[in-house]
Write a protein that holds these residues in place. Structure first.
Motif, PDB file in Angstrom:
ATOM      1  N   ILE A   1      15.579  18.688  12.266  1.00 19.64           N
ATOM      2  CA  ILE A   1      14.951  19.788  12.997  1.00 19.64           C
ATOM      3  C   ILE A   1      15.979  20.583  13.795  1.00 19.64           C
ATOM      4  O   ILE A   1      15.900  21.802  13.890  1.00 19.64           O
ATOM      5  CB  ILE A   1      13.846  19.236  13.939  1.00 19.64           C
ATOM      6  CG1 ILE A   1      12.706  18.651  13.104  1.00 19.64           C
ATOM      7  CG2 ILE A   1      13.333  20.321  14.869  1.00 19.64           C
ATOM      8  CD1 ILE A   1      11.781  17.734  13.887  1.00 19.64           C
ATOM      9  N   SER A   2      16.987  19.878  14.334  1.00 23.94           N
ATOM     10  CA  SER A   2      17.980  20.572  15.163  1.00 23.94           C
ATOM     11  C   SER A   2      18.706  21.651  14.362  1.00 23.94           C
ATOM     12  O   SER A   2      19.166  22.640  14.912  1.00 23.94           O
ATOM     13  CB  SER A   2      18.982  19.582  15.732  1.00 23.94           C
ATOM     14  OG  SER A   2      19.887  19.153  14.735  1.00 23.94           O
ATOM     15  N   LEU A   3      18.806  21.456  13.053  1.00 23.81           N
ATOM     16  CA  LEU A   3      19.489  22.443  12.215  1.00 23.81           C
ATOM     17  C   LEU A   3      18.646  23.696  11.999  1.00 23.81           C
ATOM     18  O   LEU A   3      19.126  24.696  11.497  1.00 23.81           O
ATOM     19  CB  LEU A   3      19.839  21.830  10.854  1.00 23.81           C
ATOM     20  CG  LEU A   3      21.014  20.873  10.885  1.00 23.81           C
ATOM     21  CD1 LEU A   3      21.069  20.060   9.619  1.00 23.81           C
ATOM     22  CD2 LEU A   3      22.312  21.660  11.063  1.00 23.81           C
ATOM     23  N   LEU A   4      17.381  23.610  12.343  1.00 23.43           N
ATOM     24  CA  LEU A   4      16.497  24.749  12.119  1.00 23.43           C
ATOM     25  C   LEU A   4      16.246  25.528  13.405  1.00 23.43           C
ATOM     26  O   LEU A   4      15.496  26.481  13.428  1.00 23.43           O
ATOM     27  CB  LEU A   4      15.159  24.270  11.551  1.00 23.43           C
ATOM     28  CG  LEU A   4      15.298  23.552  10.228  1.00 23.43           C
ATOM     29  CD1 LEU A   4      13.987  22.904   9.848  1.00 23.43           C
ATOM     30  CD2 LEU A   4      15.743  24.510   9.152  1.00 23.43           C
ATOM     31  N   ASN A   5      16.896  25.088  14.480  1.00 24.15           N
ATOM     32  CA  ASN A   5      16.711  25.750  15.771  1.00 24.15           C
ATOM     33  C   ASN A   5      17.213  27.185  15.711  1.00 24.15           C
ATOM     34  O   ASN A   5      17.414  27.732  14.655  1.00 24.15           O
ATOM     35  CB  ASN A   5      17.483  24.937  16.814  1.00 24.15           C
ATOM     36  CG  ASN A   5      16.898  25.081  18.186  1.00 24.15           C
ATOM     37  OD1 ASN A   5      17.210  26.023  18.889  1.00 24.15           O
ATOM     38  ND2 ASN A   5      16.040  24.172  18.570  1.00 24.15           N
ATOM     39  N   GLU A   6      17.386  27.789  16.834  1.00 28.19           N
ATOM     40  CA  GLU A   6      18.047  29.088  16.992  1.00 28.19           C
ATOM     41  C   GLU A   6      17.471  30.253  16.200  1.00 28.19           C
ATOM     42  O   GLU A   6      16.980  31.197  16.763  1.00 28.19           O
ATOM     43  CB  GLU A   6      19.550  28.981  16.705  1.00 28.19           C
ATOM     44  CG  GLU A   6      20.258  28.188  17.792  1.00 28.19           C
ATOM     45  CD  GLU A   6      21.765  28.333  17.734  1.00 28.19           C
ATOM     46  OE1 GLU A   6      22.285  28.767  16.707  1.00 28.19           O
ATOM     47  OE2 GLU A   6      22.392  28.012  18.750  1.00 28.19           O
ATOM     48  N   ARG A   7      17.550  30.225  14.875  1.00 34.66           N
ATOM     49  CA  ARG A   7      17.081  31.387  14.121  1.00 34.66           C
ATOM     50  C   ARG A   7      15.648  31.172  13.639  1.00 34.66           C
ATOM     51  O   ARG A   7      15.119  30.085  13.649  1.00 34.66           O
ATOM     52  CB  ARG A   7      18.021  31.664  12.950  1.00 34.66           C
ATOM     53  CG  ARG A   7      19.398  32.090  13.434  1.00 34.66           C
ATOM     54  CD  ARG A   7      20.337  32.288  12.281  1.00 34.66           C
ATOM     55  NE  ARG A   7      20.096  33.534  11.582  1.00 34.66           N
ATOM     56  CZ  ARG A   7      20.658  34.683  11.925  1.00 34.66           C
ATOM     57  NH1 ARG A   7      21.452  34.745  12.953  1.00 34.66           N
ATOM     58  NH2 ARG A   7      20.416  35.768  11.234  1.00 34.66           N
ATOM     59  N   SER A   8      15.043  32.243  13.236  1.00 38.54           N
ATOM     60  CA  SER A   8      13.631  32.204  12.865  1.00 38.54           C
ATOM     61  C   SER A   8      13.308  31.159  11.808  1.00 38.54           C
ATOM     62  O   SER A   8      13.982  31.049  10.794  1.00 38.54           O
ATOM     63  CB  SER A   8      13.214  33.574  12.344  1.00 38.54           C
ATOM     64  OG  SER A   8      11.987  33.468  11.674  1.00 38.54           O
ATOM     65  N   LEU A   9      12.267  30.404  12.056  1.00 43.96           N
ATOM     66  CA  LEU A   9      11.875  29.356  11.117  1.00 43.96           C
ATOM     67  C   LEU A   9      11.198  29.910   9.876  1.00 43.96           C
ATOM     68  O   LEU A   9      11.088  29.237   8.868  1.00 43.96           O
ATOM     69  CB  LEU A   9      10.926  28.380  11.817  1.00 43.96           C
ATOM     70  CG  LEU A   9      11.589  27.355  12.723  1.00 43.96           C
ATOM     71  CD1 LEU A   9      10.543  26.636  13.549  1.00 43.96           C
ATOM     72  CD2 LEU A   9      12.386  26.355  11.905  1.00 43.96           C
ATOM     73  N   ARG A  10      10.719  31.142   9.960  1.00 45.33           N
ATOM     74  CA  ARG A  10       9.996  31.688   8.807  1.00 45.33           C
ATOM     75  C   ARG A  10      10.934  32.039   7.663  1.00 45.33           C
ATOM     76  O   ARG A  10      10.533  32.172   6.527  1.00 45.33           O
ATOM     77  CB  ARG A  10       9.201  32.931   9.229  1.00 45.33           C
ATOM     78  CG  ARG A  10       7.955  32.588  10.030  1.00 45.33           C
ATOM     79  CD  ARG A  10       7.158  33.823  10.345  1.00 45.33           C
ATOM     80  NE  ARG A  10       7.891  34.731  11.210  1.00 45.33           N
ATOM     81  CZ  ARG A  10       8.039  36.027  10.971  1.00 45.33           C
ATOM     82  NH1 ARG A  10       7.532  36.563   9.893  1.00 45.33           N
ATOM     83  NH2 ARG A  10       8.694  36.787  11.809  1.00 45.33           N
ATOM     84  N   ARG A  11      12.194  32.217   7.982  1.00 44.39           N
ATOM     85  CA  ARG A  11      13.124  32.644   6.941  1.00 44.39           C
ATOM     86  C   ARG A  11      13.631  31.427   6.172  1.00 44.39           C
ATOM     87  O   ARG A  11      14.103  30.466   6.754  1.00 44.39           O
ATOM     88  CB  ARG A  11      14.279  33.402   7.569  1.00 44.39           C
ATOM     89  CG  ARG A  11      13.790  34.593   8.371  1.00 44.39           C
ATOM     90  CD  ARG A  11      14.931  35.309   9.046  1.00 44.39           C
ATOM     91  NE  ARG A  11      15.881  35.827   8.082  1.00 44.39           N
ATOM     92  CZ  ARG A  11      17.150  35.471   8.040  1.00 44.39           C
ATOM     93  NH1 ARG A  11      17.604  34.601   8.899  1.00 44.39           N
ATOM     94  NH2 ARG A  11      17.954  35.986   7.145  1.00 44.39           N
ATOM     95  N   SER A  12      13.535  31.500   4.874  1.00 44.32           N
ATOM     96  CA  SER A  12      13.909  30.345   4.050  1.00 44.32           C
ATOM     97  C   SER A  12      15.412  30.100   4.097  1.00 44.32           C
ATOM     98  O   SER A  12      15.892  29.020   3.790  1.00 44.32           O
ATOM     99  CB  SER A  12      13.469  30.573   2.614  1.00 44.32           C
ATOM    100  OG  SER A  12      14.078  31.741   2.111  1.00 44.32           O
ATOM    101  N   GLU A  13      16.171  31.129   4.485  1.00 47.24           N
ATOM    102  CA  GLU A  13      17.627  30.990   4.487  1.00 47.24           C
ATOM    103  C   GLU A  13      18.161  30.285   5.729  1.00 47.24           C
ATOM    104  O   GLU A  13      19.340  29.971   5.799  1.00 47.24           O
ATOM    105  CB  GLU A  13      18.289  32.376   4.388  1.00 47.24           C
ATOM    106  CG  GLU A  13      18.163  33.004   3.019  1.00 47.24           C
ATOM    107  CD  GLU A  13      17.148  34.134   3.009  1.00 47.24           C
ATOM    108  OE1 GLU A  13      16.268  34.149   3.903  1.00 47.24           O
ATOM    109  OE2 GLU A  13      17.228  34.976   2.112  1.00 47.24           O
TER     110      GLU A  13
END
Lengths: 255, 252
Positions: free
Chosen positions: A158-170
């Motif tokens: 989960i920590s790798l998905l922080n910061e930028r928008s979660l909706r973006r697959s990239e």
């Protein structure tokens, strides 16, 4: 497991995530605390690079880092199996695993490890890495501990998905590459500091982390600034002669 | 996923770049990287901008007019994926410029880029830790993400371009590269190389780009694997001095 230690760990991780969040620092704390919490001698965290290789992103000690690297280089070991299958791999006695991973079992034994547990980092259907716990003595891994270990691996994901928008697959790939580059900058900073202070890499890392915490800066940001020269770390260079040929012969450095 | 697979992909990438150079009958350069990207990575065009030591940004090459136009728009506006990739320190992958996130992030650039003919843009910072050489940017006429294998290739192309720019900047055209312009080492990433680079900034009293170039040049001149030289430096069996011999192309 020590319940107090568990709650302290999650409070510390939550704090790290909130204040000036830094993925590499976070993964380092998580790896280090995983080892302590789950009664392991060492822990390491591997992440898959889309370039086609696994990278060691955090390790609780240089010994653990080298053993993770060993698995990548020799393309064998429980952590690789865990990553490839997306399933946990438990080895209660590494000396009995010589048939399955001859080189790894020998290297782990040499490094002083007798048992290992590898837990997958999963995101939906994808396995993005693995958290690995190395123990000095043989024996089975407690079920409650394993659940906590898997929860820690999930938090790492989960920590790798922080910061930028979660909706973006990239997002994951963007974050992963930024984290890998931060790791490189931190290694460069460790080298620069180790050379300047005449200390080993583990000590240099601790000095860098302490300075980042004391000055309330992100570790990777401080590392970048120190390496590119915009941050001088003046307090650390004081009293260190710029040229001293024997300086590197300091005893007691590992490896 | 293994070191071997990564190494063989890197070799394949180098062959694609060398092929483009052979077609031009020239020494391999970032121009060939851009051309190879378009020939391989399922994108419509690619452009490469480099950063000067003074911090200026220069367009080095573009495979087509739209790529060039995108670079112009970004440098004029000062907003867009290129600048964001540099600030973020990782790739900025925008599979649809018409998407709400992209429009919110770059209100002017997103519209101008679409008008120029781009539907998706992918910016890869050319960096090795604190070393920042520029940005490799690609675009697509149709929206859609880069697939896993195209993304892996794009990252390897970016690595290649980074080394080429650093070597060119170090002025040693031969520094750190083999006769065909190939990198001297591929495969598993080793922290020792990064640590040794950091140590050399102190030993040589120089910047991180020059330290990295010197490390690679030393390995090349002594015909040794980069990771071996790096380990010797990290374990303090080898020190480089500011006035050590430095290979200069054509100088000897």
């Amino acid at each position: 497991m020590d319940g107090r230690l568990l709650s302290d760990t999650f409070v510390e991780l939550a704090d790290t995530m909130v204040v000036g969040f830094d993925v590499i620092e976070f993964l380092h704390v998580l790896t280090d605390r995983s080892a302590r919490l789950l009664d392991a001698a060492a822990a390491g965290l591997l992440l898959a690079d889309p370039r086609g290789e696994l990278r060691v992103v955090a390790a609780s000690s240089e010994r653990a880092r080298l053993l993770e690297l060993f698995q990548i280089q020799h393309d064998q070991g429980p952590c690789l199996d865990c990553f490839r299958s997306g399933q946990p791999v438990v080895v209660t006695d590494l000396s009995a695993a010589a048939g399955r991973w001859p080189r790894f079992a020998a290297a782990a034994g040499e490094a002083g490890f007798a048992a290992v547990q590898a837990l997958p980092m999963r995101l939906r259907t994808q396995t993005i890495g693995a958290l690995n716990l190395f123990r000095a003595s043989t024996g089975s891994f407690d079920q409650a501990d394993t659940r906590v270990g898997q929860a820690l691996a999930d938090v790492a994901t989960i920590s790798l998905l922080n910061e930028r928008s979660l909706r973006r697959s990239e997002t994951l790939n963007e974050q992963l590459q930024a984290a890998l580059n931060s790791r490189v900058a931190i290694e460069q900073a460790k080298g620069k500091l180790a050379e300047r202070l005449g200390v080993d890499m583990d000590e240099a890392f601790e000095v860098l982390r302490k300075h980042a915490r004391a000055s309330n800066r992100r570790l990777s940001e401080l590392a970048l600034a120190f390496v590119d020269g915009s941050e001088k770390l003046p307090g650390l260079s004081a009293g260190q002669p710029p040229e001293s040929p024997r300086r590197g012969e300091k005893p007691g450095r590992p490896h | 996923m293994s070191a071997d697979r990564s190494a063989s992909r890197m070799v394949a990438i180098w062959e694609l770049v060398a092929e483009q150079a052979a077609r031009r009958q020239a020494r391999a350069s970032v121009v060939d990287v851009c051309a190879a990207v378009v020939a391989t990575a399922t994108v419509s065009g690619a452009a490469l901008t480099a950063v000067t030591p003074a911090g200026g940004v220069h367009l080095i090459c573009a495979t087509d007019e739209i790529s060039e136009r995108l670079a112009d728009i970004e440098l004029t506006l000062g907003e867009g994926p290129r600048a964001d990739a540099v600030a973020f320190g990782g790739p900025v992958l925008t599979s649809d410029l018409a998407d709400g996130d992209a429009v919110a992030q770059w209100p002017v650039f997103a519209a101008a880029a679409r008008e120029a003919g781009a539907a998706a843009v992918f910016a890869f910072p050319l960096q090795v830790g604190a070393i920042r050489a520029g940005v490799l940017q690609m675009y697509r006429r149709q929206p859609g993400p880069l697939g896993a294998s195209a993304l892996g290739d794009a990252l390897l192309f970016a690595d290649t371009a980074t080394l080429m720019l650093l070597d060119a900047a170090a002025e040693g055209a031969a520094a750190g590269t083999g006769p065909g312009g190939q990198p001297i080492e591929i495969g598993v990433h080793r922290a020792e190389i990064d640590q040794a680079t950091g140590m050399l900034t102190e030993q040589l009293v120089t910047g991180v780009e020059q330290a990295f170039a010197r490390l690679r040049a030393y390995a090349y001149v002594h015909d040794r694997p980069l990771s071996d030289v790096a380990r010797d430096i990290v374990e303090r069996r080898l020190r480089l001095l500011p006035d050590d011999e430095m290979p200069r192309s054509g100088a000897r």
